[in-house]
Design an enzyme around this catalytic site. Sequence first.
Site, PDB file in Angstrom:
ATOM      1  N   ARG A 253       0.851  -1.199   0.000  1.00 23.01           N
ATOM      2  CA  ARG A 253       0.000   0.000   0.000  1.00 23.01           C
ATOM      3  C   ARG A 253       0.881   1.241   0.000  1.00 23.01           C
ATOM      4  O   ARG A 253       1.855   1.322   0.754  1.00 23.01           O
ATOM      5  CB  ARG A 253      -0.917  -0.011   1.225  1.00 23.01           C
ATOM      6  CG  ARG A 253      -1.829  -1.226   1.187  1.00 23.01           C
ATOM      7  CD  ARG A 253      -2.883  -1.215   2.242  1.00 23.01           C
ATOM      8  NE  ARG A 253      -3.667  -2.450   2.147  1.00 23.01           N
ATOM      9  CZ  ARG A 253      -4.658  -2.785   2.952  1.00 23.01           C
ATOM     10  NH1 ARG A 253      -5.009  -1.964   3.938  1.00 23.01           N
ATOM     11  NH2 ARG A 253      -5.309  -3.910   2.794  1.00 23.01           N
TER      12      ARG A 253
ATOM     13  N   ARG B 190       1.958   0.555  10.262  1.00 21.35           N
ATOM     14  CA  ARG B 190       1.578   1.023   8.928  1.00 21.35           C
ATOM     15  C   ARG B 190       2.795   0.969   8.009  1.00 21.35           C
ATOM     16  O   ARG B 190       3.657   1.841   8.049  1.00 21.35           O
ATOM     17  CB  ARG B 190       1.025   2.445   9.026  1.00 21.35           C
ATOM     18  CG  ARG B 190       0.322   2.957   7.778  1.00 21.35           C
ATOM     19  CD  ARG B 190      -0.235   4.357   7.995  1.00 21.35           C
ATOM     20  NE  ARG B 190      -1.249   4.381   9.049  1.00 21.35           N
ATOM     21  CZ  ARG B 190      -2.545   4.143   8.848  1.00 21.35           C
ATOM     22  NH1 ARG B 190      -2.972   3.898   7.639  1.00 21.35           N
ATOM     23  NH2 ARG B 190      -3.398   4.171   9.850  1.00 21.35           N
TER      24      ARG B 190
ATOM     25  N   GLU C 122      -7.181  -1.790  14.713  1.00 20.27           N
ATOM     26  CA  GLU C 122      -7.725  -2.744  13.733  1.00 20.27           C
ATOM     27  C   GLU C 122      -6.708  -3.829  13.398  1.00 20.27           C
ATOM     28  O   GLU C 122      -5.553  -3.547  13.082  1.00 20.27           O
ATOM     29  CB  GLU C 122      -8.108  -1.986  12.461  1.00 20.27           C
ATOM     30  CG  GLU C 122      -8.581  -2.919  11.351  1.00 20.27           C
ATOM     31  CD  GLU C 122      -8.809  -2.187  10.024  1.00 20.27           C
ATOM     32  OE1 GLU C 122      -8.984  -0.946  10.059  1.00 20.27           O
ATOM     33  OE2 GLU C 122      -8.791  -2.851   8.989  1.00 20.27           O
TER      34      GLU C 122
ATOM     35  N   SER D 253     -10.630  -6.838   9.268  1.00 23.37           N
ATOM     36  CA  SER D 253     -11.810  -6.157   8.772  1.00 23.37           C
ATOM     37  C   SER D 253     -12.588  -7.176   7.956  1.00 23.37           C
ATOM     38  O   SER D 253     -12.049  -7.734   7.004  1.00 23.37           O
ATOM     39  CB  SER D 253     -11.366  -4.978   7.902  1.00 23.37           C
ATOM     40  OG  SER D 253     -12.438  -4.126   7.618  1.00 23.37           O
TER      41      SER D 253
ATOM     42  N   ARG E  44       0.378  -6.884  12.364  1.00 25.05           N
ATOM     43  CA  ARG E  44      -0.238  -6.295  13.545  1.00 25.05           C
ATOM     44  C   ARG E  44      -0.428  -7.326  14.658  1.00 25.05           C
ATOM     45  O   ARG E  44      -0.448  -6.984  15.840  1.00 25.05           O
ATOM     46  CB  ARG E  44      -1.564  -5.621  13.174  1.00 25.05           C
ATOM     47  CG  ARG E  44      -1.314  -4.355  12.361  1.00 25.05           C
ATOM     48  CD  ARG E  44      -2.533  -3.501  12.172  1.00 25.05           C
ATOM     49  NE  ARG E  44      -2.183  -2.308  11.384  1.00 25.05           N
ATOM     50  CZ  ARG E  44      -3.050  -1.364  11.025  1.00 25.05           C
ATOM     51  NH1 ARG E  44      -4.321  -1.480  11.393  1.00 25.05           N
ATOM     52  NH2 ARG E  44      -2.656  -0.337  10.326  1.00 25.05           N
TER      53      ARG E  44
END
Length: 425
Positions: A263, A278, A350, A353, A392
Amino acid sequence: MLDLKLLQKHGDVVQDGLAKRNSDIDLARFQELDAKRRSILGEVETLKSERNKASGLVAKAKRAGEDASDLIATLSTTSDRIKELDKQAAEVSAGVNDFLLTLPNVPHESVPVGKDENDNTLLSMWGDKPEFDFEPRDHHDLGVALDGLDFERAAKIAGARFAVYKGWAARLERALAAFMLDIHTGEHGYTEVMPPVIVNRQTMTGTGQLPKFGEDLFGLTGTDKDYFLIPTAEVPVTNLHSEETLAETDLPISYCAYTPCFRSEAGSYGKDTKGIIRQHQFQKVELVHFTRPEDSYDQLEKLREHAEEILKRLGLHYRVVTLCTGDMGFAAAKTYDIEVWLPSQDTYREISSCSNCEDFQARRANIRYRPTGAKKSGLPHTLNGSGLAVGRTFVAILENYQQADGSVVIPEALRPYMGGIDKIG
RNA sequence: GGAGGGAUGGCCGAGCGGUUGAAGGCGGUGGUCUUGAAAACCACUGACGGGGUGACUCGUCCGGGGGUUCGAAUCCCUCUCCCUCCGCCA
């Protein structure tokens, strides 16, 4: 992509759904364009019908050795008109299609209406916050101090938002992935898939990343191909069945895939700059389902439970929230976020999801299924969820299992995957 | 990277520029026959979109896109994918 008929007949429903998503898209322009498209189509199809009939007469005449030059002359005019109208129709249709591709999914009725993440509603909690009789450190400091994470060398060889995992850290990443895959394939009935992590434009459009969110993606340059790095395995795995018609008896189809995800994190400067929360590249185990429309909401609950199971086995405290209309992703009709407790941040972050996209992606990617005995095919529903984001999870383990002496205890369930060790450091 | 060969309906496989949405076969569905099944025989059997309550009807589709033509599965250009051989390579 939304159903064209829904837009034609119940534009108000769509407009209402868009409003709940904080979108100010105006459907009027679409209605106009679509009316034009249908009017052109009506005209050109009548002409084509005439042409086909006359063409048959020409063939008959030729075979009988008769002269057909009058007919051919008339046909020539008709044919020119058809070409002209066909061209117009193609342009207008492309316009309609381009517009449709920019519309987000309509939220399911059970989704709470809200503006942003503050309006998400709590669904459930599991476990307890760990208690520390010392000041807990963050995963960055722990990882560096234990010589597992190396951000400086990662910056040297690639840049910001990359990390090198070394020794126990590399092993932990691999252990987590294997642990998750074993549970999903062995106990939850998923078929493991290892897809390409580079995909073409059509695939990116099928799941909804393109045409609207190209800035979040990494594209490949220096090649004449139109290639992109996947931001999630949802993209290649959901598109596995694009342009296919599945049998109802094939459903549900459940895949899991462990892949790197890429990303660009455009627009997130200054957010989570420390550590591996991130990154431009991270690994994730993704769960993807294809179901009959009537089964998809039951499947969403199962999908969420499958993701939760991983956290339970690892003994990590978490909560589940239902995303409100304003916080949901483009393709989703309903989404649960699973958020794990991070002591260093004193908050939940998070880690998964889980979304039901209903027929939104199926329509874009042309994934169909045929109900048993039915003549017409329909659109299956597609769902996807992380099970889990491995990076994560790595963070959560470090932070939640850290000890006063700076070491980290390995959760019981993970030890077989870590060569039997019970502690790092 | 070089040379050559391909792509047609669920599958295999024909197809002169003119009732070809496409022969034939396989498969599938229904039926006849049979105590039952098999075999045999008969019939039906592509997808997508539009119109009609409906029988039905119109359009599009022979890998994708473009072109030639009154008319293209059939001719031309181009792209993609697959196969064979050579080179390179994990």
